[in-house]
Scaffold this motif. Structure first.
Motif, PDB file in Angstrom:
ATOM      1  N   TRP A   1      14.084  20.758 -27.301  1.00 54.52           N
ATOM      2  CA  TRP A   1      13.411  20.871 -28.607  1.00 54.52           C
ATOM      3  C   TRP A   1      11.964  20.408 -28.493  1.00 54.52           C
ATOM      4  O   TRP A   1      11.033  21.082 -28.936  1.00 54.52           O
TER       5      TRP A   1
ATOM      6  N   TYR B   1       8.700  22.840 -29.123  1.00 59.92           N
ATOM      7  CA  TYR B   1       7.742  22.619 -30.216  1.00 59.92           C
ATOM      8  C   TYR B   1       6.350  22.304 -29.668  1.00 59.92           C
ATOM      9  O   TYR B   1       5.345  22.782 -30.201  1.00 59.92           O
TER      10      TYR B   1
ATOM     11  N   VAL C   1       9.131  29.736 -30.176  1.00 61.70           N
ATOM     12  CA  VAL C   1      10.197  29.889 -31.171  1.00 61.70           C
ATOM     13  C   VAL C   1      11.577  29.819 -30.528  1.00 61.70           C
ATOM     14  O   VAL C   1      12.590  29.864 -31.215  1.00 61.70           O
ATOM     15  N   GLY C   2      11.592  29.677 -29.205  1.00 64.44           N
ATOM     16  CA  GLY C   2      12.872  29.563 -28.516  1.00 64.44           C
ATOM     17  C   GLY C   2      12.659  29.090 -27.090  1.00 64.44           C
ATOM     18  O   GLY C   2      11.570  29.258 -26.527  1.00 64.44           O
TER      19      GLY C   2
ATOM     20  N   VAL D   1      17.711  26.769 -27.391  1.00 70.62           N
ATOM     21  CA  VAL D   1      17.292  26.275 -28.698  1.00 70.62           C
ATOM     22  C   VAL D   1      16.351  27.300 -29.313  1.00 70.62           C
ATOM     23  O   VAL D   1      15.550  27.923 -28.612  1.00 70.62           O
TER      24      VAL D   1
ATOM     25  N   ASP E   1      13.989  28.210 -32.995  1.00 72.80           N
ATOM     26  CA  ASP E   1      13.511  27.898 -34.338  1.00 72.80           C
ATOM     27  C   ASP E   1      12.458  28.939 -34.710  1.00 72.80           C
ATOM     28  O   ASP E   1      11.320  28.862 -34.259  1.00 72.80           O
TER      29      ASP E   1
ATOM     30  N   MET F   1      11.388  29.319 -37.662  1.00 67.78           N
ATOM     31  CA  MET F   1      10.657  28.712 -38.782  1.00 67.78           C
ATOM     32  C   MET F   1      11.146  29.107 -40.168  1.00 67.78           C
ATOM     33  O   MET F   1      11.036  28.312 -41.087  1.00 67.78           O
TER      34      MET F   1
ATOM     35  N   GLU G   1      14.221  29.903 -40.955  1.00 69.90           N
ATOM     36  CA  GLU G   1      15.616  29.523 -41.172  1.00 69.90           C
ATOM     37  C   GLU G   1      15.892  28.251 -40.384  1.00 69.90           C
ATOM     38  O   GLU G   1      15.050  27.764 -39.668  1.00 69.90           O
ATOM     39  N   ASP G   2      17.107  27.729 -40.499  1.00 66.62           N
ATOM     40  CA  ASP G   2      17.457  26.504 -39.790  1.00 66.62           C
ATOM     41  C   ASP G   2      17.338  26.692 -38.275  1.00 66.62           C
ATOM     42  O   ASP G   2      17.709  27.731 -37.750  1.00 66.62           O
ATOM     43  N   PRO G   3      16.841  25.666 -37.582  1.00 66.70           N
ATOM     44  CA  PRO G   3      16.852  25.708 -36.117  1.00 66.70           C
ATOM     45  C   PRO G   3      18.294  25.796 -35.606  1.00 66.70           C
ATOM     46  O   PRO G   3      19.215  25.270 -36.251  1.00 66.70           O
TER      47      PRO G   3
ATOM     48  N   ARG H   1      14.990  36.390 -35.858  1.00 62.06           N
ATOM     49  CA  ARG H   1      16.035  35.476 -35.394  1.00 62.06           C
ATOM     50  C   ARG H   1      16.963  36.178 -34.394  1.00 62.06           C
ATOM     51  O   ARG H   1      17.322  35.609 -33.362  1.00 62.06           O
TER      52      ARG H   1
ATOM     53  N   TYR I   1       5.289  34.691 -37.174  1.00 60.48           N
ATOM     54  CA  TYR I   1       5.774  33.956 -38.347  1.00 60.48           C
ATOM     55  C   TYR I   1       5.356  34.671 -39.625  1.00 60.48           C
ATOM     56  O   TYR I   1       6.134  34.846 -40.535  1.00 60.48           O
TER      57      TYR I   1
END
Ligand code: NI
Length: 166
Positions: free
Chosen positions: A36, A40, A45-46, A60, A62, A64, A66-68, A125, A163
């Motif tokens: 994570w 970040y 985003v992944g 992992v 995210d 943005m 929706e939930d990670p 996603r 995004y």
């Protein structure tokens, strides 16, 4: 938690098939926490475990809006539709290419307690899920792209644009 070094195209770990996670333990929890942080920090985003040199079936994500999500030993159980868009990868810095993916995916995975979960995604996603899961098979997006890698415009922030578009 810590930032790990992101491996880049040409490194052997990115071409290997990853092994399943057998049990959740401190080592795996630390790895996932570091993934994570690393994702970040790099404004991705992944991220998949082989991108930090660990050949385990963990991603992992995210995007943005929706939930990670963390994916452990994920399997795609349903996919439908089609989408084509530019994609990038932290392991292929400065490049993009157009990739056609399923518009919708349903994935069977494990959560942080190793309980089975079903995760669905569409649009960005779904794209991120498919991209990250390919890393677990040793596949980079360029191998599935509709064209050779293109240079990312220096002024263009690909992920920020993504995004906004989504
Ligand atoms: Ni990638």
């Amino acid at each position: 938690m810590a930032i790990r070094q992101i491996r880049t195209i040409g490194e052997e770990c990115l071409g290997k098939v990853c092994k399943p996670v057998k049990e959740m333990n401190d080592r795996m929890r630390t790895l996932i926490g570091d993934m994570w942080d690393t994702m970040y920090e790099a404004r991705g985003v992944g991220l998949a475990a082989p991108q930090v040199g660990v050949l385990r079936r963990i991603c992992v994500i995210d995007v943005m809006d929706e939930d990670p999500i963390v994916l452990i030993n994920p399997e795609i159980i349903e996919m439908s539709g089609e989408q084509t868009d530019d994609e990038g990868c932290l392991s292929v810095p400065g490049k993009v290419a157009s990739v056609t993916r399923a518009e919708y995916v349903k994935v069977k995975s494990l959560d942080m307690d190793m309980n089975p979960v079903i995760i669905e995604g569409e649009g960005l996603r779904a794209r991120a899920i498919q991209h990250e899961m390919d890393h677990l098979e040793g596949i980079l997006y360029g191998e599935k792209a509709n064209e050779p890698y293109r240079d990312l415009d220096e002024d263009e922030d690909f992920m920020d644009e993504e995004y906004i578009e989504e």
